[in-house]
Design a protein around this motif. Structure first.
Motif, PDB file in Angstrom:
ATOM      1  N   ASN A  64       0.813  -1.209   0.000  1.00  0.00           N
ATOM      2  CA  ASN A  64       0.000   0.000   0.000  1.00  0.00           C
ATOM      3  C   ASN A  64       0.856   1.272   0.000  1.00  0.00           C
ATOM      4  O   ASN A  64       0.581   2.214  -0.741  1.00  0.00           O
ATOM      5  N   ASP A  65       1.880   1.279   0.827  1.00  0.00           N
ATOM      6  CA  ASP A  65       2.767   2.444   0.887  1.00  0.00           C
ATOM      7  C   ASP A  65       3.456   2.664  -0.448  1.00  0.00           C
ATOM      8  O   ASP A  65       3.583   3.795  -0.919  1.00  0.00           O
ATOM      9  N   THR A  66       3.907   1.566  -1.039  1.00  0.00           N
ATOM     10  CA  THR A  66       4.595   1.683  -2.320  1.00  0.00           C
ATOM     11  C   THR A  66       3.658   2.307  -3.349  1.00  0.00           C
ATOM     12  O   THR A  66       4.044   3.212  -4.093  1.00  0.00           O
ATOM     13  N   ALA A  67       2.422   1.839  -3.354  1.00  0.00           N
ATOM     14  CA  ALA A  67       1.439   2.379  -4.294  1.00  0.00           C
ATOM     15  C   ALA A  67       1.229   3.871  -4.051  1.00  0.00           C
ATOM     16  O   ALA A  67       1.195   4.669  -4.994  1.00  0.00           O
ATOM     17  N   SER A  68       1.137   4.263  -2.785  1.00  0.00           N
ATOM     18  CA  SER A  68       0.928   5.685  -2.484  1.00  0.00           C
ATOM     19  C   SER A  68       2.122   6.531  -2.916  1.00  0.00           C
ATOM     20  O   SER A  68       1.950   7.629  -3.441  1.00  0.00           O
ATOM     21  N   MET A  69       3.316   6.011  -2.687  1.00  0.00           N
ATOM     22  CA  MET A  69       4.522   6.753  -3.077  1.00  0.00           C
ATOM     23  C   MET A  69       4.547   7.000  -4.578  1.00  0.00           C
ATOM     24  O   MET A  69       4.813   8.104  -5.044  1.00  0.00           O
ATOM     25  N   VAL A  70       4.256   5.948  -5.306  1.00  0.00           N
ATOM     26  CA  VAL A  70       4.286   6.042  -6.759  1.00  0.00           C
ATOM     27  C   VAL A  70       3.235   7.025  -7.256  1.00  0.00           C
ATOM     28  O   VAL A  70       3.471   7.834  -8.148  1.00  0.00           O
ATOM     29  N   ARG A  71       2.072   6.998  -6.607  1.00  0.00           N
ATOM     30  CA  ARG A  71       1.001   7.927  -6.987  1.00  0.00           C
ATOM     31  C   ARG A  71       1.381   9.371  -6.700  1.00  0.00           C
ATOM     32  O   ARG A  71       1.041  10.273  -7.456  1.00  0.00           O
ATOM     33  N   LEU A  72       2.099   9.568  -5.597  1.00  0.00           N
ATOM     34  CA  LEU A  72       2.528  10.931  -5.251  1.00  0.00           C
ATOM     35  C   LEU A  72       3.418  11.530  -6.329  1.00  0.00           C
ATOM     36  O   LEU A  72       3.429  12.736  -6.545  1.00  0.00           O
ATOM     37  N   LEU A  73       4.166  10.655  -6.973  1.00  0.00           N
ATOM     38  CA  LEU A  73       5.059  11.147  -8.019  1.00  0.00           C
ATOM     39  C   LEU A  73       4.294  11.501  -9.287  1.00  0.00           C
ATOM     40  O   LEU A  73       4.786  12.232 -10.127  1.00  0.00           O
ATOM     41  N   GLY A  74       3.113  10.932  -9.413  1.00  0.00           N
ATOM     42  CA  GLY A  74       2.309  11.246 -10.588  1.00  0.00           C
ATOM     43  C   GLY A  74       2.056  10.079 -11.517  1.00  0.00           C
ATOM     44  O   GLY A  74       1.556  10.249 -12.625  1.00  0.00           O
ATOM     45  N   ALA A  75       2.399   8.879 -11.067  1.00  0.00           N
ATOM     46  CA  ALA A  75       2.149   7.712 -11.924  1.00  0.00           C
ATOM     47  C   ALA A  75       0.886   6.981 -11.447  1.00  0.00           C
ATOM     48  O   ALA A  75       0.478   7.126 -10.302  1.00  0.00           O
ATOM     49  N   GLU A  76       0.301   6.243 -12.328  1.00  0.00           N
ATOM     50  CA  GLU A  76      -0.862   5.417 -11.974  1.00  0.00           C
ATOM     51  C   GLU A  76      -0.350   4.084 -11.454  1.00  0.00           C
ATOM     52  O   GLU A  76       0.685   3.601 -11.889  1.00  0.00           O
ATOM     53  N   VAL A  77      -1.092   3.485 -10.528  1.00  0.00           N
ATOM     54  CA  VAL A  77      -0.661   2.191  -9.981  1.00  0.00           C
ATOM     55  C   VAL A  77      -1.806   1.205  -9.998  1.00  0.00           C
ATOM     56  O   VAL A  77      -2.956   1.576  -9.739  1.00  0.00           O
ATOM     57  N   VAL A  78      -1.495  -0.023 -10.279  1.00  0.00           N
ATOM     58  CA  VAL A  78      -2.506  -1.052 -10.119  1.00  0.00           C
ATOM     59  C   VAL A  78      -1.852  -2.302  -9.532  1.00  0.00           C
ATOM     60  O   VAL A  78      -0.738  -2.671  -9.875  1.00  0.00           O
ATOM     61  N   ILE A  79      -2.541  -2.888  -8.555  1.00  0.00           N
ATOM     62  CA  ILE A  79      -2.052  -4.115  -7.919  1.00  0.00           C
ATOM     63  C   ILE A  79      -2.733  -5.273  -8.640  1.00  0.00           C
ATOM     64  O   ILE A  79      -3.953  -5.279  -8.783  1.00  0.00           O
ATOM     65  N   CYS A  80      -1.952  -6.232  -9.089  1.00  0.00           N
ATOM     66  CA  CYS A  80      -2.534  -7.318  -9.874  1.00  0.00           C
ATOM     67  C   CYS A  80      -2.412  -8.667  -9.179  1.00  0.00           C
ATOM     68  O   CYS A  80      -1.401  -8.951  -8.539  1.00  0.00           O
ATOM     69  N   GLY A  81      -3.441  -9.468  -9.362  1.00  0.00           N
ATOM     70  CA  GLY A  81      -3.343 -10.873  -9.005  1.00  0.00           C
ATOM     71  C   GLY A  81      -3.486 -11.247  -7.547  1.00  0.00           C
ATOM     72  O   GLY A  81      -2.930 -12.254  -7.117  1.00  0.00           O
ATOM     73  N   ILE A  82      -4.235 -10.466  -6.778  1.00  0.00           N
ATOM     74  CA  ILE A  82      -4.463 -10.877  -5.389  1.00  0.00           C
ATOM     75  C   ILE A  82      -5.261 -12.177  -5.408  1.00  0.00           C
ATOM     76  O   ILE A  82      -6.305 -12.273  -6.051  1.00  0.00           O
ATOM     77  N   GLN A  83      -4.753 -13.188  -4.739  1.00  0.00           N
ATOM     78  CA  GLN A  83      -5.408 -14.494  -4.704  1.00  0.00           C
ATOM     79  C   GLN A  83      -6.724 -14.421  -3.918  1.00  0.00           C
ATOM     80  O   GLN A  83      -6.815 -13.665  -2.958  1.00  0.00           O
TER      81      GLN A  83
END
Lengths: 131, 127
Positions: A64-83
């Motif tokens: 979650n933190d990684t996703a937020s960091m990446v979003r702060l920079l201005g990129a889109e994020v998607v988490i894939c493949g949660i079982q």
């Protein structure tokens, strides 16, 4: 120390987390990814966690933190493949452990990223590959 | 992670459903991580619980460490509270994943957690 490879596909970055990370590995991964995103001004990042069958609150936080960091920079994020069982466990454990957008698999994740990027409407963002 | 795998294997071996086995595995991972972060490690015991006639009724998990102990148990079990930079849902999360959860801690001597997951296919009166 495990190092998670960051693959580049045009201006989209792909990472696949295959194993549980220790605190140090998680921090290394986050800084590697954030730096890479900034370096190439990535438009999107897909984080694939298909291989993780146990996601505890610590891993959930890292993701979650990684996703937020990446979003702060201005990129889109998607988490894939949660079982499926991981999803059931995460919700049982607590709400909102993962707040990022998710997709069934990498394929749909990439599709989602491309749509989002196109949606931004900025002419700089519509190129699919390198500038 | 090894704890999680062992817990899942034992749960599956005992006939738990897959979702329950994942719950047990994640709780094991949560408790082990907790001991590693707060107490510098500890031991996690897993054992099947049996009825008088020897049939499996559940899985017991005991986490014991010789760490500093938890000064305020209620606080530690509070959602969103953490002394390490974590989510603060480790203990409350693990307790939700298990059916029974008890924790005792002596300041300066360590913490013991006992958690049980009952087998669902066998009705257990827990009232």
């Amino acid at each position: 120390m495990k190092k998670i490879p960051i693959l580049r596909l045009g201006r989209i970055l792909l990472v696949s987390i295959q194993e549980d990370l220790t605190d140090n590995e998680a921090m290394q991964f986050q800084s590697d990814l954030v730096n890479k995103v900034a370096e190439i001004e990535a438009l999107g990042v897909a984080v694939d966690i298909t291989a993780l069958d146990v996601v505890d609150s610590y891993m959930a936080r890292v993701i979650n933190d990684t996703a937020s960091m990446v979003r702060l920079l201005g990129a889109e994020v998607v988490i894939c493949g949660i079982q499926p069982y991981v999803a059931m466990t995460l919700i049982e454990m607590g709400r909102d452990l993962i707040g990022a957008d998710c997709a069934f698999n990498l394929d749909q994740g990439l599709e989602m990223l491309r749509e989002r990027i196109a949606h931004r409407g900025d002419i700089r963002f519509t190129g699919d590959g390198d500038e | 992670m090894q704890a999680a795998r062992a817990a899942r294997q034992m749960a599956e071996h005992l006939g738990f459903g897959r979702a329950q086995a994942y719950h047990v595995a994640t709780a094991a991972s949560e408790l082990t991580a907790n001991m590693a972060v707060h107490a510098g490690g500890g031991t996690l015991h897993l054992q099947p619980l049996t009825d008088n006639d020897g049939s499996i009724i559940g899985l017991e998990m005991r986490a014991e460490d010789q760490g500093p102990g938890i000064p305020d148990l209620d606080l530690a079990m509070t959602e969103g509270y953490s002394t390490a930079r974590r989510l603060g849902c480790g203990l409350p999360g693990a307790s939700r994943l298990m059916d029974e959860f008890s924790i005792s801690s002596t300041f300066g001597q360590g913490t013991r957690i006992r958690a049980i997951k009952w087998c669902r296919h066998r009705p257990v009166d827990r009232s």
